[in-house]
Design a protein around this motif. Sequence first.
Motif, PDB file in Angstrom:
ATOM      1  N   UNK A   1       0.860  -1.181   0.000  1.00  0.00           N
ATOM      2  CA  UNK A   1       0.000   0.000   0.000  1.00  0.00           C
ATOM      3  C   UNK A   1       0.898   1.233   0.000  1.00  0.00           C
ATOM      4  N   UNK A   2       0.343   2.381  -0.364  1.00  0.00           N
ATOM      5  CA  UNK A   2       1.091   3.634  -0.249  1.00  0.00           C
ATOM      6  C   UNK A   2       1.142   4.070   1.203  1.00  0.00           C
ATOM      7  N   UNK A   3       2.144   4.817   1.557  1.00  0.00           N
ATOM      8  CA  UNK A   3       2.290   5.238   2.963  1.00  0.00           C
ATOM      9  C   UNK A   3       1.118   6.096   3.421  1.00  0.00           C
ATOM     10  N   UNK A   4       0.540   6.872   2.489  1.00  0.00           N
ATOM     11  CA  UNK A   4      -0.620   7.706   2.789  1.00  0.00           C
ATOM     12  C   UNK A   4      -1.173   8.238   1.482  1.00  0.00           C
ATOM     13  N   UNK A   5      -2.405   8.707   1.517  1.00  0.00           N
ATOM     14  CA  UNK A   5      -2.995   9.352   0.350  1.00  0.00           C
ATOM     15  C   UNK A   5      -2.782  10.851   0.468  1.00  0.00           C
ATOM     16  N   UNK A   6      -2.488  11.510  -0.644  1.00  0.00           N
ATOM     17  CA  UNK A   6      -2.154  12.931  -0.567  1.00  0.00           C
ATOM     18  C   UNK A   6      -3.381  13.822  -0.442  1.00  0.00           C
ATOM     19  N   UNK A  22       3.781  -0.646   3.756  1.00  0.00           N
ATOM     20  CA  UNK A  22       3.462   0.632   3.123  1.00  0.00           C
ATOM     21  C   UNK A  22       4.736   1.198   2.512  1.00  0.00           C
ATOM     22  N   UNK A  23       4.576   1.786   1.321  1.00  0.00           N
ATOM     23  CA  UNK A  23       5.725   2.162   0.494  1.00  0.00           C
ATOM     24  C   UNK A  23       5.871   3.673   0.396  1.00  0.00           C
ATOM     25  N   UNK A  24       7.104   4.117   0.233  1.00  0.00           N
ATOM     26  CA  UNK A  24       7.367   5.536   0.131  1.00  0.00           C
ATOM     27  C   UNK A  24       8.458   5.795  -0.897  1.00  0.00           C
ATOM     28  N   UNK A  82       5.664  -0.082   8.168  1.00  0.00           N
ATOM     29  CA  UNK A  82       5.347   1.128   7.410  1.00  0.00           C
ATOM     30  C   UNK A  82       6.592   1.742   6.783  1.00  0.00           C
ATOM     31  N   UNK A  83       6.358   2.558   5.772  1.00  0.00           N
ATOM     32  CA  UNK A  83       7.345   3.403   5.065  1.00  0.00           C
ATOM     33  C   UNK A  83       8.662   2.678   4.782  1.00  0.00           C
ATOM     34  N   UNK A  84       8.583   1.544   4.143  1.00  0.00           N
ATOM     35  CA  UNK A  84       9.798   0.792   3.850  1.00  0.00           C
ATOM     36  C   UNK A  84      10.531   1.402   2.648  1.00  0.00           C
ATOM     37  N   UNK A  85      11.846   1.250   2.633  1.00  0.00           N
ATOM     38  CA  UNK A  85      12.625   1.717   1.478  1.00  0.00           C
ATOM     39  C   UNK A  85      13.575   0.642   0.944  1.00  0.00           C
ATOM     40  N   UNK A  86      13.429  -0.589   1.459  1.00  0.00           N
ATOM     41  CA  UNK A  86      14.205  -1.711   0.925  1.00  0.00           C
ATOM     42  C   UNK A  86      13.476  -3.001   1.271  1.00  0.00           C
ATOM     43  N   UNK A  87      13.506  -3.950   0.337  1.00  0.00           N
ATOM     44  CA  UNK A  87      12.788  -5.210   0.530  1.00  0.00           C
ATOM     45  C   UNK A  87      13.584  -6.358  -0.055  1.00  0.00           C
ATOM     46  N   UNK A  88      13.740  -7.431   0.723  1.00  0.00           N
ATOM     47  CA  UNK A  88      14.393  -8.652   0.278  1.00  0.00           C
ATOM     48  C   UNK A  88      13.587  -9.844   0.775  1.00  0.00           C
ATOM     49  N   UNK A  89      13.670 -10.958   0.048  1.00  0.00           N
ATOM     50  CA  UNK A  89      12.947 -12.163   0.429  1.00  0.00           C
ATOM     51  C   UNK A  89      13.922 -13.278   0.774  1.00  0.00           C
TER      52      UNK A  89
END
Length: 263
Positions: free
Chosen positions: A117-122, A179-181, A143-150
């Motif tokens: 999901x997005x971190x928030x709606x503008x 949530x993504x940023x 929330x507000x992740x900036x890196x992802x690994x599996x």
Amino acid sequence: MNIVACIKQVPDTETVIKITADGKDIESQGVKYIVNPYCEFAVEEAVRTKEKHAGSTVTVLSVGPARAKDALRTTLAMGGDRAVHFVDDAFQNGDGHLTAELLAAYLKTQAPDILFVGRQAIDDDCAQVGPMLAGLLGFPFVSVINRLEFSPDQKKAKVQREIEGGAEVFEVELPAVFSCQKGLNEPRYPALKDIMQAKKKEIKELKAADIGKSADELKALSRTRVIKMEYPTKRPPGRVLQGEPADVVKQLLTLLREEAKIL
């Protein structure tokens, strides 16, 4: 992997906003609507995850009026495989809690492996749907992740988010909600070929009857109500103080004490 991205259609930040006569909504006529920018990061990460794991699919979900279908088409052109549009008068003017309940009711039947999901709606800046959705599903949430690994077995994910002076790293079991940023990725611009192909992809519409709740039950799920919208108070024009430095300081102190009343 069964990958899901949730998006919202919002007014463009450059659009001139006008409040309706009853003061409870904005005039939609003449307003340009776009995919919420933070949701674009969510869709991009969903598509990148699919590209890294053969056999994966991306489903994009959105709650909104008929016009939200345009936003869903955009995400399908970005690489989504199918979309689900929650569109019914009973869903309109609901808050984040209603949105999360609708999404959760559908996802409980879909067995997703990961949700973005997005971190928030503008438009409302509430940042509530993601964590509430995770709570309703019983999934971990970061929330507000900036890196992802599996992990190699795709059963765990390691995510990072920035904090003041450093970074936090979490390892969570899947399924999970993130949530993504900005900084997580750079959303792609669909090519003409992708835009044309998106027109052929499925957008499934869900009505109130499909959710199994009456209009009154859906209304009760909204925990907040808009009482009144108002334009921001206009700021007075700036003032230029002239004279010798010592005199300007005296003028400034007088204004701060007697007019601004902050001293």
